[in-house]
Each structure stands twice: as C-alpha cells, then as structure tokens.
Design a protein around this motif. Structure first.
Motif, PDB file in Angstrom:
ATOM      1  N   PRO A   1      -5.083  21.460   7.312  1.00  0.00           N
ATOM      2  CA  PRO A   1      -6.595  21.305   6.350  1.00  0.00           C
ATOM      3  C   PRO A   1      -6.612  19.889   5.637  1.00  0.00           C
ATOM      4  O   PRO A   1      -7.545  19.330   5.241  1.00  0.00           O
ATOM      5  CB  PRO A   1      -7.007  22.351   5.790  1.00  0.00           C
ATOM      6  N   VAL A   2      -5.323  19.440   5.320  1.00  0.00           N
ATOM      7  CA  VAL A   2      -5.098  18.254   4.699  1.00  0.00           C
ATOM      8  C   VAL A   2      -5.046  16.934   5.130  1.00  0.00           C
ATOM      9  O   VAL A   2      -4.141  16.883   6.233  1.00  0.00           O
ATOM     10  CB  VAL A   2      -3.917  18.267   3.609  1.00  0.00           C
ATOM     11  N   PRO A   3      -6.149  15.776   5.080  1.00  0.00           N
ATOM     12  CA  PRO A   3      -5.814  14.570   5.708  1.00  0.00           C
ATOM     13  C   PRO A   3      -4.767  13.873   5.153  1.00  0.00           C
ATOM     14  O   PRO A   3      -4.449  13.993   4.258  1.00  0.00           O
ATOM     15  CB  PRO A   3      -7.217  14.024   5.533  1.00  0.00           C
ATOM     16  N   TYR A   4      -4.247  12.809   6.124  1.00  0.00           N
ATOM     17  CA  TYR A   4      -3.072  12.178   5.821  1.00  0.00           C
ATOM     18  C   TYR A   4      -3.461  11.475   4.510  1.00  0.00           C
ATOM     19  O   TYR A   4      -2.337  11.204   3.689  1.00  0.00           O
ATOM     20  CB  TYR A   4      -2.882  11.416   7.037  1.00  0.00           C
ATOM     21  N   PRO A   5      -4.448  10.725   4.420  1.00  0.00           N
ATOM     22  CA  PRO A   5      -4.778   9.846   3.369  1.00  0.00           C
ATOM     23  C   PRO A   5      -4.468  10.441   2.101  1.00  0.00           C
ATOM     24  O   PRO A   5      -3.824  10.118   0.998  1.00  0.00           O
ATOM     25  CB  PRO A   5      -6.060   9.241   3.298  1.00  0.00           C
ATOM     26  N   LEU A   6      -5.228  11.762   1.811  1.00  0.00           N
ATOM     27  CA  LEU A   6      -4.998  12.544   0.608  1.00  0.00           C
ATOM     28  C   LEU A   6      -3.663  13.009   0.438  1.00  0.00           C
ATOM     29  O   LEU A   6      -3.015  13.012  -0.387  1.00  0.00           O
ATOM     30  CB  LEU A   6      -5.990  13.861   0.734  1.00  0.00           C
ATOM     31  N   LEU A   7      -3.077  13.414   1.781  1.00  0.00           N
ATOM     32  CA  LEU A   7      -1.579  13.848   1.595  1.00  0.00           C
ATOM     33  C   LEU A   7      -0.587  12.804   1.192  1.00  0.00           C
ATOM     34  O   LEU A   7       0.323  12.952   0.324  1.00  0.00           O
ATOM     35  CB  LEU A   7      -0.974  14.291   3.059  1.00  0.00           C
ATOM     36  N   MET A   8      -1.029  11.452   1.635  1.00  0.00           N
ATOM     37  CA  MET A   8      -0.137  10.214   1.118  1.00  0.00           C
ATOM     38  C   MET A   8      -0.200  10.009  -0.247  1.00  0.00           C
ATOM     39  O   MET A   8       0.546   9.797  -0.965  1.00  0.00           O
ATOM     40  CB  MET A   8      -0.308   9.069   1.950  1.00  0.00           C
ATOM     41  N   PHE A   9      -1.487  10.048  -0.671  1.00  0.00           N
ATOM     42  CA  PHE A   9      -1.817   9.626  -2.157  1.00  0.00           C
ATOM     43  C   PHE A   9      -1.119  10.788  -3.149  1.00  0.00           C
ATOM     44  O   PHE A   9      -0.535  10.502  -3.917  1.00  0.00           O
ATOM     45  CB  PHE A   9      -3.211   9.594  -2.403  1.00  0.00           C
ATOM     46  N   ALA A  10      -1.543  12.158  -2.799  1.00  0.00           N
ATOM     47  CA  ALA A  10      -0.944  13.070  -3.647  1.00  0.00           C
ATOM     48  C   ALA A  10       0.494  13.130  -3.524  1.00  0.00           C
ATOM     49  O   ALA A  10       1.073  13.266  -4.746  1.00  0.00           O
ATOM     50  CB  ALA A  10      -1.883  14.353  -3.216  1.00  0.00           C
ATOM     51  N   GLY A  11       0.987  13.017  -2.446  1.00  0.00           N
ATOM     52  CA  GLY A  11       2.153  13.368  -2.414  1.00  0.00           C
ATOM     53  C   GLY A  11       3.231  11.990  -2.871  1.00  0.00           C
ATOM     54  O   GLY A  11       4.288  12.641  -3.665  1.00  0.00           O
ATOM     55  N   GLY A  12       2.669  10.905  -2.725  1.00  0.00           N
ATOM     56  CA  GLY A  12       3.454   9.879  -3.369  1.00  0.00           C
ATOM     57  C   GLY A  12       3.493   9.814  -4.933  1.00  0.00           C
ATOM     58  O   GLY A  12       4.530   9.490  -5.467  1.00  0.00           O
ATOM     59  N   LEU A  13       2.241  10.394  -5.540  1.00  0.00           N
ATOM     60  CA  LEU A  13       2.304  10.600  -6.981  1.00  0.00           C
ATOM     61  C   LEU A  13       2.980  11.391  -7.261  1.00  0.00           C
ATOM     62  O   LEU A  13       3.936  11.629  -8.463  1.00  0.00           O
ATOM     63  CB  LEU A  13       0.766  10.880  -7.526  1.00  0.00           C
ATOM     64  N   LEU A  14       2.830  12.826  -6.929  1.00  0.00           N
ATOM     65  CA  LEU A  14       3.579  13.651  -7.288  1.00  0.00           C
ATOM     66  C   LEU A  14       5.166  13.687  -6.986  1.00  0.00           C
ATOM     67  O   LEU A  14       6.011  14.039  -8.010  1.00  0.00           O
ATOM     68  CB  LEU A  14       3.108  15.228  -6.525  1.00  0.00           C
ATOM     69  N   LEU A  15       5.681  13.343  -6.070  1.00  0.00           N
ATOM     70  CA  LEU A  15       7.024  13.204  -5.565  1.00  0.00           C
ATOM     71  C   LEU A  15       7.655  12.029  -6.520  1.00  0.00           C
ATOM     72  O   LEU A  15       8.785  12.137  -7.138  1.00  0.00           O
ATOM     73  CB  LEU A  15       7.324  12.833  -4.335  1.00  0.00           C
ATOM     74  N   GLY A  16       6.666  10.968  -6.776  1.00  0.00           N
ATOM     75  CA  GLY A  16       7.016  10.026  -7.797  1.00  0.00           C
ATOM     76  C   GLY A  16       7.292  10.454  -9.055  1.00  0.00           C
ATOM     77  O   GLY A  16       8.482  10.161  -9.661  1.00  0.00           O
ATOM     78  N   LEU A  17       6.583  11.052  -9.647  1.00  0.00           N
ATOM     79  CA  LEU A  17       6.563  11.951 -11.020  1.00  0.00           C
ATOM     80  C   LEU A  17       7.872  12.959 -11.152  1.00  0.00           C
ATOM     81  O   LEU A  17       8.691  12.766 -11.976  1.00  0.00           O
ATOM     82  CB  LEU A  17       5.393  12.677 -11.278  1.00  0.00           C
ATOM     83  N   ALA A  18       8.112  13.596  -9.947  1.00  0.00           N
ATOM     84  CA  ALA A  18       9.122  14.423  -9.909  1.00  0.00           C
ATOM     85  C   ALA A  18      10.591  13.739  -9.834  1.00  0.00           C
ATOM     86  O   ALA A  18      11.629  14.106 -10.672  1.00  0.00           O
ATOM     87  CB  ALA A  18       9.190  15.564  -8.574  1.00  0.00           C
ATOM     88  N   LEU A  19      10.715  12.721  -9.068  1.00  0.00           N
ATOM     89  CA  LEU A  19      11.822  11.838  -9.006  1.00  0.00           C
ATOM     90  C   LEU A  19      12.068  11.279 -10.331  1.00  0.00           C
ATOM     91  O   LEU A  19      13.263  10.835 -10.771  1.00  0.00           O
ATOM     92  CB  LEU A  19      11.590  10.614  -7.822  1.00  0.00           C
ATOM     93  N   ALA A  20      10.896  10.829 -11.014  1.00  0.00           N
ATOM     94  CA  ALA A  20      11.132  10.122 -12.456  1.00  0.00           C
ATOM     95  C   ALA A  20      11.754  11.155 -13.411  1.00  0.00           C
ATOM     96  O   ALA A  20      12.497  10.892 -14.242  1.00  0.00           O
ATOM     97  CB  ALA A  20       9.775   9.601 -12.901  1.00  0.00           C
TER      98      ALA A  20
END
Length: 570
Positions: free
Chosen positions: A494-513
C-alpha cells in the motif's frame, strides 16, 4: 710488609705503578665528590697527590729519614753519633737546632731532593767515616760512629724541636715531617709520655706504622730495670696511639748503646728502597680514610622506570587531563560532522574548536584534523595556551619530587643528601616550560577511522534517496494539481515508492546518525587513551631528563667517589 723489619735486606713493598694507581684513584674520587666532600680534607688530599708526584720524580735511590723529637731529647747528639762528625750543634740552651740539617750517604746526587725538601745545610758522609765495612757486623773503632751497615742512599735529617717555644721552628719541623719517608721519633725518660708527641704525631700518623721507629734516647741515665719498664710503658702508649707491635729502641749517644740496632733499621729501610712508596701509600690511605666519612657505604639505585606517582603529578601539572578531554571532544565533533545526519551537520560547524582554543592544532583541512606538529606550533606560538597548574597540582609535584629526592638520599651524608634534593627539584620555571614543550611537541595526528567514511557515504546515499523521494512526491502533487491522472506510481504494497524513499531515507539516516554518535563516544574514549599514553610518555621523558637523570648523576658521582676512595685506601 714494613721496610724497617729487622734482618731483611729486601722486603715486599708497593710498586711505583701501584702507588700511581692509588693516587689516580684518590684524584678521581676528589673529582667525583666535588663540593660534597669536606673542603679542608679535599685540600689535604690534593696536597698528598701533589706530594706523590713530586716525591716519586726525585732521587728514587734515596731514603729520607727524619730524627724528630721534643726539646732536650738528644736527637742532635744522636744525629752526630750516627754521622760520625759534629755536624749538628749540641748545647744546653734550647732550642739548639733552628733549621733542618741533612747528612747524605753514597755517591748519588741528592741535591734535587734536598732542594725540594728546602734543606740548605747538607753534609756528605764519606764511606771511610763510617768506621766499619759496608755490610759488616763488627763494632767500629773508638771515635767512629756505631754504624756497621751499608747506608748508601740514606738522607738523614736532624729537625728542629717540634715543641720549640719558637713558632717558626715548630712550623719548620712540621713542614719537613710532611715530606720525609721514615720517622724516627726520639724521646727521653722525662718526656716519653708527652701529649704533644702522642696526640699530635703518633696518633695522627698511626697508619704510617711501616715507616715509624720509636727511640728512647739517653738510656745511659737509667738503670737496666728502669729502661725495661719505660720501654714497655712507651710501647703501650704507642699501641694506644694506634701503632701496635712497635719495638722501642733504647739508645745513648754518649755510650753508643743501641746505635748498631738503629743503624741496622735504617740500613734495612735504605736497602729495601721502598720506604718512600710506603710513606706515600700511608698518606693516601690516611687521607682517603678521613674523606671516607664524607660518603656512605652504599647508595640507592633508581629503577629504570620513572616513579608512577611522579609521572601522575607532572601529568596533572602539565594539563594532560585538559588536553585529553579536548581530544575526546574534538573526536566526537569530527565524527558527528562526518557521520551525522547531513541536514543538521552545519550546526556542528558553529561550535568552537577545542584544540584551537588550547593552541594545540592548526589544521588546514578536515583530513589533517589532530595533525599538529611540534615545529608548526613552536614556529608560530612557542607554547600552548593550557591553563597554569592549580596550587593543588603544584603541591602534588613538590610532594612527588621531594619523595624521589628523599628516597634517593636516604642514608647519604648531609652534603650528598642536599645535592640529591636539589637535583630532584629543578630551579625556576624550567620544569614547567619543559612540560609545556613536551605537550606541544607530542604529535596528536590521527587517521580518520574507516567507519567514518563508510557511515558518511551511507548518510549521503540515504539523504539522496530521501531527496529523490521528496522530489518524486512533489512531482506527483504537481501533476495531481494539474489534473493529470494517467501517471502510474509504483508501490510496495500500500506504500508508494516515493513516500517509502522519503520516509525511509529520513528514518534510516537518523538511526544511522544515532549509531554513529554511540560509536563516536567509544572511539573518543579510545582516542583519549592513546593520546594520554603519548602525552604520559612525553611527561615521563621530561621527568627522566629533568628530575631522575640529575638524581642519578649525583648518585653516580657518589658511587665513583666511594669506589675511588676504597681503591685508594685498599
């Protein structure tokens, strides 16, 4: 063995080489001891060294024998009886002898030796005047001296009275006694227990027993029993003076009693040809023994490693905790600036550089962070901007250095203990400057950890994915606003790729930080430990050079002085 032992024409003695070695050992001890040895005793020791050099270079075939005694002991009469001529003036008025008089046996020229002794009045004894063969044992004819031994090489001195009421006479007698090879102490029944003889001469020269003869003169005035009693009493007093086993000769210039035995002793000393070495060796032993009280029997040996308490105190005074804290803080800042969330990294750049504040880093690029060298800093600043040590830190340094000095000085004489204490406490600001330069000169260079690069690339990729997702979403919003509904948007469930890319990039970046921040804290502690080790080693080197090294040098001088004195007095 004594060169005066009766009945031996040759005795084992000290060679000139061995005497030279002992003199050199004494000289080395004086050089090593320096101002830590008693100045008066050092002056006496140097005089002995000079005397050894002067005496051994003059008339090696002559033996100088001094007749020394108190006023009225009859030494001048005894001198004339041995010489066989009225060379010395004998009279009732005292003092009679004002200057030393020399009688020389043999054909060898003794002028240089007598010039050194400063004896102007000289008499050459002809072989015929001895009245006896060179090695004979017969009694000489009437009117000739009672000398039946070969005395070639003998220089016999008649000295002024050592207790003369004329000070110049006393001083002249003492001066010559410092230079002669053999002492013949002439006393009489009235003054044989005189304190001047025993306290000022026999006790002082107790180490010279090998070249000492004691004569009880004027024995003709006593009965045979009285002579035996006084000789025994004089031998006892001499033993109490430190010259044990001495044989007291009883003589009389009037009746010639005991002259044969005295002449035999003198002939033995001359034949041995080592009385001068024996006298000089005794002088070296005596002066070394007096100097020996200025050094201890042993000294401490400092361990190779510098005392941990001293290094810790110096480290605190040098500001190492401050430097380590700055290094750790700087490591964390660098790690976060290179591995943190890219959208907030610029905030880190606004924070002050802890290394620059301490003037410990002058980097031109991020890649050379913590790469300051000693030359860079000294050429620009000359020193760091570390805060000065606190009073507590200075007190800790004083206590630690005092502990090193007190431990090393334990058991040493006062002068040596003071020298050790002074060596352990560098004067003025020298120690502080050396510590500061040690900190400045310690390389803080580090190589960026690999994980920084990996995390940095990952953060850039995640940021790029998030931006692309955001751009995709914006495009979709614009297309929807333009009522273009034929664009197909791929999705994951149900999750479109653009939203997955945006939310995933932000969340994974914060987790990696967040992970990078945790790893940075661990890395900062490790980096701090490495830098602390480097700085501690630098401080330990300063302590070894400025504190432990000087203390070791003082202890080494003490050891050299002690061993030199022991060799000289062996």
């Amino acid at each position: 063995m004594s060169p005066l032992i009766m009945g031996r024409s040759k005795v084992k003695g000290m060679s000139a080489e061995e005497l030279g070695e002992r003199s050199a050992a004494l000289s080395d001890a004086l050089e090593a001891g320096g101002s830590q040895l008693d100045p008066g005793r050092v002056v006496d020791a140097r005089a002995v060294i000079e005397k050894v050099t002067a005496r051994t270079s003059r008339s090696g075939n002559h033996t100088v024998v001094a007749l020394a005694g108190a006023t009225g002991s009859g030494k001048s009469s005894l001198f004339n009886a041995i010489v066989g001529d009225g060379v010395a003036t004998v009279g009732a008025r005292r003092p009679t002898t004002s200057r030393p008089i020399a009688a020389v046996w043999g054909d060898d020229d003794a002028s240089d030796l007598l010039d050194w002794l400063e004896v102007a009045q000289r008499h050459h004894v002809q072989a015929a005047s001895t009245g006896a063969p060179a090695t004979g044992g017969g009694r000489p004819s009437k009117g000739a001296p009672a000398v039946a031994w070969n005395l070639d090489g003998l220089v016999l001195l008649d000295l002024p009275d050592f207790d003369s009421r004329v000070e110049a006479h006393r001083l002249e007698s003492e001066r010559v006694l410092e230079l002669v090879d053999v002492f013949v102490w002439v006393t009489d029944p009235q003054k044989y227990a005189d304190a001047r003889l025993h306290d000022d001469f026999l006790k002082v020269l107790s180490t010279h027993d090998a070249v000492t003869v004691v004569v009880l003169n004027q024995a003709d005035r006593l009965s045979a029993d009285a002579v035996t009693q006084i000789r025994g009493d004089l031998a006892r007093l001499t033993a109490e003076d430190g010259i044990a086993g001495v044989q007291v000769l009883a003589t009389s210039a009037t009746t010639r009693t005991g002259l044969d035995e005295l002449a035999m002793r003198l002939g033995t000393a001359v034949a041995a040809r080592n009385a001068a070495q024996a006298r000089l060796a005794a002088d070296i032993r005596a002066t070394s023994g007096r100097l020996r009280v200025d050094v201890a029997d042993t000294e401490h040996t400092l361990p190779d490693a510098v005392d941990a308490a001293l290094v810790e105190a110096l480290s605190r005074a040098a500001g190492i905790p401050t430097v380590v804290a700055a290094v750790e803080r700087d490591y964390r800042n660098q790690a976060w600036s290179r591995t943190g969330w890219p959208f907030t990294r610029w905030v880190r750049a606004l924070r002050p550089d802890p290394m620059k504040r301490l003037r410990l880093n002058t980097r031109d690029s991020v890649e050379e962070k913590l790469a300051v060298t000693a030359g860079d800093v000294r050429s620009v600043l000359g020193r760091s901007s570390l805060p000065p040590p606190t009073p507590a830190a200075r007190a800790a340094v004083d206590l630690a250095t005092r502990g090193v000095g007190d431990g090393a000085a334990e058991g040493l004489p006062h002068r040596w203990a003071e020298a050790v204490s002074d060596a352990a406490t560098p004067p003025g600001p020298e120690l502080s400057d050396a510590l500061d330069q040690a900190v400045v000169g310690t390389s803080l260079r580090m190589r960026a950890p690999l994980w920084w690069r990996v995390f940095g690339i990952a953060q850039l990729l995640l940021s790029l994915v998030a931006v692309l997702g955001l751009v995709w979403l914006v495009v979709l919003v614009v297309l929807g606003w333009l009522a273009i509904h034929d664009v197909s948007t791929p999705s994951l469930g149900p999750v479109p790729y653009p939203l997955l890319m945006f939310a995933g990039g932000l969340l994974l970046g914060l987790a990696l930080a967040a992970l990078a921040r945790w790893l940075a804290r661990i890395g900062a502690r490790r980096r701090g430990q490495v830098i602390r080790g480097r700085l501690t080693d630098a401080v330990a080197a300063v302590a070894a050079e400025r504190i432990v090294g000087p203390v070791r040098a003082v202890l080494a001088r003490h050891r050299a002085a002690r061993e030199g004195l022991d060799r000289a007095s062996a």
